[in-house]
Design a protein around this motif. Structure first.
Motif, short mmCIF file in Angstrom:
data_model
loop_
_atom_site.label_atom_id
_atom_site.label_comp_id
_atom_site.label_asym_id
_atom_site.label_seq_id
_atom_site.Cartn_x
_atom_site.Cartn_y
_atom_site.Cartn_z
N ASN A 252 -12.58 -12.48 3.16
CA ASN A 252 -12.62 -11.97 4.53
C ASN A 252 -12.40 -10.46 4.59
O ASN A 252 -11.36 -9.95 4.21
N GLU A 253 -13.41 -9.75 5.12
CA GLU A 253 -13.36 -8.29 5.17
C GLU A 253 -12.40 -7.76 6.25
O GLU A 253 -11.81 -6.71 6.08
N GLU A 254 -12.27 -8.50 7.35
CA GLU A 254 -11.43 -8.01 8.45
C GLU A 254 -9.96 -7.91 8.03
O GLU A 254 -9.33 -6.88 8.22
N PHE A 255 -9.44 -8.99 7.45
CA PHE A 255 -8.05 -8.95 6.98
C PHE A 255 -7.91 -7.97 5.82
O PHE A 255 -6.90 -7.28 5.69
N ALA A 256 -8.93 -7.90 4.96
CA ALA A 256 -8.88 -6.98 3.82
C ALA A 256 -8.73 -5.54 4.29
O ALA A 256 -7.95 -4.77 3.72
N TYR B 170 -1.23 -1.14 3.41
CA TYR B 170 -0.74 -0.75 2.09
C TYR B 170 -0.75 0.77 1.93
O TYR B 170 0.20 1.36 1.40
N GLU B 171 -1.81 1.41 2.38
CA GLU B 171 -1.93 2.86 2.21
C GLU B 171 -0.93 3.64 3.05
O GLU B 171 -0.65 4.80 2.77
N LEU C 82 -8.01 -10.31 -3.29
CA LEU C 82 -9.26 -9.99 -3.99
C LEU C 82 -10.17 -9.04 -3.20
O LEU C 82 -10.73 -8.11 -3.78
N PRO C 83 -10.37 -9.25 -1.87
CA PRO C 83 -11.31 -8.38 -1.16
C PRO C 83 -10.73 -7.05 -0.68
O PRO C 83 -11.45 -6.24 -0.10
N ILE C 84 -9.44 -6.80 -0.94
CA ILE C 84 -8.82 -5.58 -0.41
C ILE C 84 -9.29 -4.35 -1.19
O ILE C 84 -9.03 -4.23 -2.39
N THR C 85 -9.99 -3.46 -0.49
CA THR C 85 -10.50 -2.24 -1.10
C THR C 85 -9.85 -1.03 -0.44
O THR C 85 -9.85 -0.92 0.79
N LYS D 142 -10.45 -1.21 -5.80
CA LYS D 142 -9.82 -2.45 -5.34
C LYS D 142 -8.30 -2.33 -5.49
O LYS D 142 -7.81 -1.77 -6.48
N LEU D 143 -7.57 -2.89 -4.53
CA LEU D 143 -6.10 -2.88 -4.59
C LEU D 143 -5.61 -3.44 -5.93
O LEU D 143 -4.73 -2.87 -6.57
N LEU D 144 -6.20 -4.57 -6.35
CA LEU D 144 -5.71 -5.25 -7.55
C LEU D 144 -5.99 -4.49 -8.85
O LEU D 144 -5.36 -4.75 -9.86
N ALA D 145 -6.92 -3.54 -8.81
CA ALA D 145 -7.31 -2.82 -10.03
C ALA D 145 -6.14 -2.09 -10.68
O ALA D 145 -6.14 -1.87 -11.89
N SER D 146 -5.12 -1.77 -9.88
CA SER D 146 -3.97 -1.05 -10.44
C SER D 146 -2.68 -1.87 -10.41
O SER D 146 -1.59 -1.33 -10.53
N HIS D 147 -2.82 -3.19 -10.23
CA HIS D 147 -1.62 -4.03 -10.13
C HIS D 147 -1.62 -5.20 -11.11
O HIS D 147 -2.67 -5.72 -11.47
#
Length: 224
Positions: A110-114, A121-122, A138-141, A147-152
């Motif tokens: 879901n893009e809206e919640f992402a 977060y920012e 997963l969809p949080i950019t 992507k948020l997860l790329a650094s976590h």
């Protein structure tokens, strides 16, 4: 009073089967119990709003689960979740995603919640998730395009646990694999053990038993 936004699924079945599903009750109630005991306020939201599906409400001997499920405010919120388009993300100090298989079919893409979560977060916000909840990350950019997860470093429900639970053939996809591909690192311990990872302001728990400790870790960060 600090406030946690709890995001739940609208998807009422296990993948494309007709098995009743949604949010797995103990992951929500045990975390909520910790939030409430710590004096935090909460609001429950979903993509569409309205009554949200929940299962695991009849577990014997789980007094925390029974206690929260009988709480009138909780019942009202689960029956009238706030739709995503009505949320003002500035109102919340943290976001928590309880698990259950339902969200693999909606929140995980879901893009809206992402977008709301990325903005939260920012601006220094805290994000917690347990069991299948981390799929919602997963969809949080971020605004950088990363992507948020790329650094976590994260954890979440494992392949072994899916096999033990008898759901490996019914799930839309294996979350462990998705997280392994998306995150800086995915970690896990033996099935059904309590396991929580704090990766900065992203806190994840492996399975239902980890919900309490994810909430404790969130409360600790919120109290600083």
């Amino acid at each position: 009073m600090k406030k946690v936004l709890i995001v739940v699924t609208n998807h009422a079945t296990l993948g494309t089967t007709d098995k009743a599903n949604g949010t797995y009750s103990p992951e929500l109630t045990h975390a909520l119990h910790v939030f409430m005991q710590s004096g935090l306020d909460y609001e429950i939201a979903s993509i569409q709003g309205g009554k949200a599906p929940i299962y695991g409400t009849d577990i014997e001997g789980d007094e925390v689960n029974s206690q929260i499920l009988s709480d009138v405010n909780f019942q009202n919120q689960m029956n009238n979740t706030v739709p995503v388009h009505q949320l003002n993300i500035e109102d919340y100090d943290a976001i928590f995603y309880p698990g259950g298989f339902g969200l693999l079919s909606d929140l995980a893409s879901n893009e809206e919640f992402a977008k709301l979560a990325a903005s939260h977060y920012e601006k220094g916000g805290l994000i917690g998730a347990v069991c299948h909840g981390p799929a919602a990350l997963l969809p949080i950019t971020l605004s950088s395009g990363e992507k948020l997860l790329a650094s976590h470093i994260v954890t979440g429900f494992t392949r072994e646990e899916e096999i033990d639970y008898g759901t490996i053939n019914d799930i839309p996809y294996l979350m462990e694999e998705s997280l392994t591909r998306a995150a800086a690192q995915y970690r896990k311990v033996q099935p059904w053990q309590v396991f929580v990872i704090e990766s900065g302001r992203v806190i994840t728990g492996q399975n239902p038993a980890s919900a309490h400790d994810v909430a404790k870790a969130m409360v600790k960060q919120l109290s600083h």
